[in-house]
Design a protein around this motif. Sequence first.
Motif, PDB file in Angstrom:
ATOM      1  N   ARG A  74       0.869  -1.103   0.124  1.00  0.00           N
ATOM      2  CA  ARG A  74      -0.042   0.172  -0.109  1.00  0.00           C
ATOM      3  C   ARG A  74       0.712   1.204  -0.010  1.00  0.00           C
ATOM      4  N   LYS A  98     -15.882 -10.754  -6.991  1.00  0.00           N
ATOM      5  CA  LYS A  98     -15.815  -9.413  -6.428  1.00  0.00           C
ATOM      6  C   LYS A  98     -14.889  -8.827  -7.512  1.00  0.00           C
ATOM      7  N   LEU A 101      -6.901  -5.156   0.416  1.00  0.00           N
ATOM      8  CA  LEU A 101      -7.368  -3.679  -0.486  1.00  0.00           C
ATOM      9  C   LEU A 101      -8.685  -3.645  -0.157  1.00  0.00           C
ATOM     10  N   ARG A 102      -9.013  -2.522  -0.378  1.00  0.00           N
ATOM     11  CA  ARG A 102     -10.483  -2.064  -0.192  1.00  0.00           C
ATOM     12  C   ARG A 102     -10.940  -1.160  -1.302  1.00  0.00           C
ATOM     13  N   GLY A 103     -12.148  -1.033  -1.613  1.00  0.00           N
ATOM     14  CA  GLY A 103     -12.648   0.194  -2.227  1.00  0.00           C
ATOM     15  C   GLY A 103     -12.131   0.575  -3.576  1.00  0.00           C
ATOM     16  N   PHE A 150      -8.745  -1.192  -4.638  1.00  0.00           N
ATOM     17  CA  PHE A 150      -8.999  -2.446  -5.263  1.00  0.00           C
ATOM     18  C   PHE A 150      -9.617  -2.352  -6.542  1.00  0.00           C
ATOM     19  N   ARG A 151     -10.487  -1.598  -7.020  1.00  0.00           N
ATOM     20  CA  ARG A 151     -11.176  -1.365  -8.034  1.00  0.00           C
ATOM     21  C   ARG A 151     -10.038  -0.851  -9.268  1.00  0.00           C
ATOM     22  N   SER A 163      -6.618  -9.215  -1.214  1.00  0.00           N
ATOM     23  CA  SER A 163      -7.536  -9.615  -0.003  1.00  0.00           C
ATOM     24  C   SER A 163      -7.289  -8.490   1.278  1.00  0.00           C
TER      25      SER A 163
END
Length: 469
Positions: free
Chosen positions: A73, A130, A99-101, A104-105, A97
């Motif tokens: 990150r 996902k 990463l978020r939001g 991630f996208r 796994s």
Amino acid sequence: MSLTDLSVAAPATTAADPAETHETETPRAESLQDVVDCGRVEATQAWLDEHAPHLIADQLARMDAVPAGLAFRLLDKDRALAVFEELEPVDQQQILSGLRGQAFRELVEEMDPDDRARMLREAPAKVAKKVLAGLSPHERRMTAALLGYPEGSVGRYMTPEVVALPRQLTVAQALQMVRVKGVGAETVYTLPVVDLGRRLIGIVELRELVLSAPEAMVSDLVVTEPVFARATDSAEKAARLMRETNLINLSVVDSEDRLVGLLTIDDAVEVIEAADSEDVARQAGAAPWAGHYMAAGVFQLARYRAMWLLLLLVAATLTVSVTDAFEATLAQAAHLALFIPLLIGAGGNAGAQAATSCVRALAVGEVRVSDLLRVIWRECRVGLVLGSMLAAVGMVIGGVFVSADIALVVGITLIIICGWAATIGGTMPLLAKKLRIDPAVISAPMVTTLVDATGLVIYFTTAKVVLGI
């Protein structure tokens, strides 16, 4: 320790003697894991800035999920993508796994479609769902199209982002098209030339366009008999074709000869590496595993090896049965037992050598199933030559430790066993290929086990004939 744990402040520094400063200086850490363990964000950021993406990926693959995710990150967007695409699919899933939001996208959206499809092939259904949900419609369609091809086919590994040139263009028009469409393509060094129905006509290299006159026609430069693969062909076969023909990109077409993508050299190398790694694992009597060896747990590695060891242990009961059947022969000439390890070891090694050579020759296309009789004749002679060499040494050893008649039995047995073992070792992979079984599966360990049992039969039968017992 977390990278965000910065509660321990660095001590204030004052002017000091240079020698004293040198003595108290902390040695520079060599690995990313060492830097992360220190718990300082600045040090980790500096390490990441100083190292190339492939080196960072190797270090991340060696680390546990949490510290690897923390370090990842800290990478900026462009370097994060470069590092991510260097990772194996199992390691990519580990990073995702954490990463978020938006992060991630953005990461999955910017991946090349073939790299994304490769990751999703091995991902759990929940992760795949996902990832696909986070893609734009265009990227989702391309990824779904790649995943629709059979497992292990070229279609799963090719890039669909290709600059295809119509044949009626001039060189100047073609170069302009490359400038406009090349931004979204994975490679522009090999340019397929197509007709109005997108059927492959040939290829032209970018070098040819750059060096040709602007008014020249693409149709005059095109190679009209290009090497290509069909999307449903084996990826390993296509990758080895690229190696044989020295191509950096291979055109991929569908059943109607319409261009659907390119297999690039980096993906071809990965296909060959994966195939060779699988063959090596199976030849050693273990199941292949994904991911970095240093990151695999003890029980994980044991699980991949245990099944084969159990199967080979059961197969080895043949040796016990043979020994039991010739118990009377051993009772009359107890010295025969001294040479059992020597004989079965020599036979097993000769068979393993022949099997390994044959599996490799099959993999690179040097041997075909139709060459079975020639391989049998060749390996039989090789085994007899090796057996004769070993027999000369074995008879000397036998003469030193036991009687001349036992030494003669050992010598004759070595010649027969090595000839038999090499023949079996060279034959089994070809027979497996004919039966559509992976040749590596029944190579060295299985050949060794079989030769052990049959070698004892040869040994005791020879002893009964020579010694008259």
